[in-house]
Design a protein around this motif. Structure first.
Motif, short mmCIF file in Angstrom:
data_model
loop_
_atom_site.label_atom_id
_atom_site.label_comp_id
_atom_site.label_asym_id
_atom_site.label_seq_id
_atom_site.Cartn_x
_atom_site.Cartn_y
_atom_site.Cartn_z
N ILE A 162 48.09 -87.63 22.39
CA ILE A 162 46.95 -86.82 21.97
C ILE A 162 46.79 -85.69 22.98
O ILE A 162 46.59 -85.94 24.17
CB ILE A 162 45.67 -87.66 21.87
N SER A 163 46.87 -84.47 22.48
CA SER A 163 46.88 -83.30 23.36
C SER A 163 45.73 -82.36 23.01
O SER A 163 45.43 -82.15 21.83
CB SER A 163 48.22 -82.56 23.19
N SER A 164 45.14 -81.76 24.02
CA SER A 164 44.07 -80.78 23.76
C SER A 164 44.54 -79.36 24.06
O SER A 164 43.72 -78.46 24.25
CB SER A 164 42.84 -81.11 24.61
N ALA A 165 45.84 -79.13 24.07
CA ALA A 165 46.38 -77.83 24.45
C ALA A 165 46.30 -76.78 23.34
O ALA A 165 46.68 -75.63 23.55
CB ALA A 165 47.84 -77.98 24.89
N PRO A 215 46.27 -71.62 12.97
CA PRO A 215 45.90 -71.80 14.38
C PRO A 215 44.45 -72.25 14.51
O PRO A 215 43.65 -72.07 13.59
CB PRO A 215 46.10 -70.40 14.98
N PHE A 216 44.15 -72.83 15.65
CA PHE A 216 42.76 -73.18 15.93
C PHE A 216 41.95 -71.88 16.10
O PHE A 216 42.50 -70.83 16.47
CB PHE A 216 42.66 -74.03 17.20
N ILE A 237 41.50 -81.00 13.94
CA ILE A 237 42.73 -81.46 14.57
C ILE A 237 43.93 -80.98 13.74
O ILE A 237 43.79 -80.63 12.58
CB ILE A 237 42.79 -82.99 14.74
N ARG A 238 45.07 -80.96 14.37
CA ARG A 238 46.34 -80.76 13.68
C ARG A 238 47.23 -81.96 14.00
O ARG A 238 47.06 -82.61 15.04
CB ARG A 238 47.06 -79.49 14.17
N GLN A 239 48.17 -82.20 13.13
CA GLN A 239 49.17 -83.23 13.38
C GLN A 239 50.54 -82.59 13.21
O GLN A 239 50.73 -81.75 12.33
CB GLN A 239 49.05 -84.37 12.36
N PHE A 240 51.46 -83.00 14.06
CA PHE A 240 52.85 -82.58 13.87
C PHE A 240 53.76 -83.68 14.39
O PHE A 240 53.34 -84.52 15.19
CB PHE A 240 53.14 -81.22 14.52
N PRO A 241 54.99 -83.70 13.93
CA PRO A 241 55.89 -84.78 14.35
C PRO A 241 56.26 -84.68 15.83
O PRO A 241 56.42 -83.58 16.37
CB PRO A 241 57.14 -84.57 13.47
N ILE A 282 48.75 -85.92 17.77
CA ILE A 282 47.45 -85.33 17.44
C ILE A 282 47.18 -84.20 18.42
O ILE A 282 47.32 -84.36 19.63
CB ILE A 282 46.32 -86.37 17.50
N SER A 283 46.79 -83.07 17.85
CA SER A 283 46.54 -81.89 18.66
C SER A 283 45.17 -81.31 18.32
O SER A 283 44.79 -81.27 17.15
CB SER A 283 47.64 -80.86 18.37
N PHE A 284 44.47 -80.89 19.32
CA PHE A 284 43.24 -80.15 19.08
C PHE A 284 43.08 -79.11 20.17
O PHE A 284 43.85 -79.07 21.13
CB PHE A 284 42.01 -81.08 18.95
N MET A 285 42.09 -78.26 20.00
CA MET A 285 41.83 -77.20 20.96
C MET A 285 40.66 -77.65 21.83
O MET A 285 39.56 -77.86 21.34
CB MET A 285 41.50 -75.90 20.22
#
Lengths: 79, 173
Positions: free
Chosen positions: B57-60, B70-71, B82-86, B136-139
């Motif tokens: 899980i990244s907040s970058a 994009p965020f 949130i975004r998800q990517f492989p 999982i990605s978020f800003m």
């Protein structure tokens, strides 16, 4: 976020360069470094350092929480 | 167990302090911002790394630049989606919508904050028995903690449940 996941039974570990902000939320498992915002795992193109920090964070997951936090001396300064 | 202790108090201080000042002046005054804190620890057993699915899980602010929105990094009040990517995503397929950190390092080497290849290596080497293929990605600029509780966290929990993970590595930027 870590606490929300833990309530679901999911073990969490956080890697942080900013102990002053992270510690007050009492994360279940944490690794603190002397790195910097935007370089959380280490210097660019230094996979050895990045792996050291990453593995320390992952190894914390083996411990019951609340686990004693780990403080690494890793920084963006070259050795 | 509460995720945020004294939630109502935090919300009142945020709305009457930092947020009210921002709405009146259009400026930030971080002296008015109450950082969340907890006074109790949470107790949970550790996991066996060889047999527990792990998710990153990244907040970058990372997102798939050719496929995802994009965020909203220019929003002064944050973005809580949130975004998800492989996990297998090529590093050059990602872009980062988050202007609260310098991108010099990540532009040179994304694994300074998003260790996709390192995690694959640790899986192949046997340290990690199981890896979720979903990241999982978020800003991470999210000043409204109530919106984090009501929007971001439920989305993360839903993904974590679907992915049947047992552990998560959080890398705030």
């Amino acid at each position: 976020m870590a606490r929300a996941l833990e309530i679901q039974g999911i073990a969490t570990s956080i890697i942080s360069w900013n102990r002053a902000v992270t510690e007050p939320i009492m994360p279940p498992r944490a690794v603190y470094t002397k790195l910097d915002r935007g370089s959380v795992l280490g210097r660019p193109n230094d996979p050895v350092q990045q792996r050291r920090v990453l593995e320390a964070g992952i190894r914390q997951l083996e411990k019951d929480s609340p686990a004693e936090s780990i403080r690494l001396n890793e920084s963006i300064k070259t050795e | 167990l509460e995720i945020l202790k004294n939630r109502d108090q935090w919300q009142a201080e945020f709305e009457n302090g930092w947020l009210a000042h921002y709405r009146q002046s259009g400026k930030f005054d971080w002296k008015l911002y109450t950082r969340p804190k907890n006074t109790t620890s949470i107790q949970n057993p550790g996991i066996d790394l060889s047999n527990s699915r792990l998710m990153l899980i990244s907040s970058a602010g990372g997102y798939l630049k050719d496929y995802q929105q994009p965020f909203d990094f220019k929003n002064d009040l944050g973005d809580y989606s949130i975004r998800q990517f492989p996990l297998s995503t090529p590093l050059d397929s990602l872009a980062y919508a988050h202007d609260h950190y310098k991108h010099d390092a990540i532009d040179q080497d994304p694994q300074v904050v998003l260790p996709l290849r390192h995690l694959e290596d640790l899986h192949n080497e046997g340290l990690l028995g199981k890896l979720s293929d979903t990241v999982i990605s978020f800003m991470g600029y999210q000043p409204d903690v109530i919106r984090v509780l009501e929007e971001t966290i439920p989305a993360v929990i839903e993904t974590a449940t679907t992915e049947k993970i047992r552990s998560a590595l959080l890398i705030p930027v």
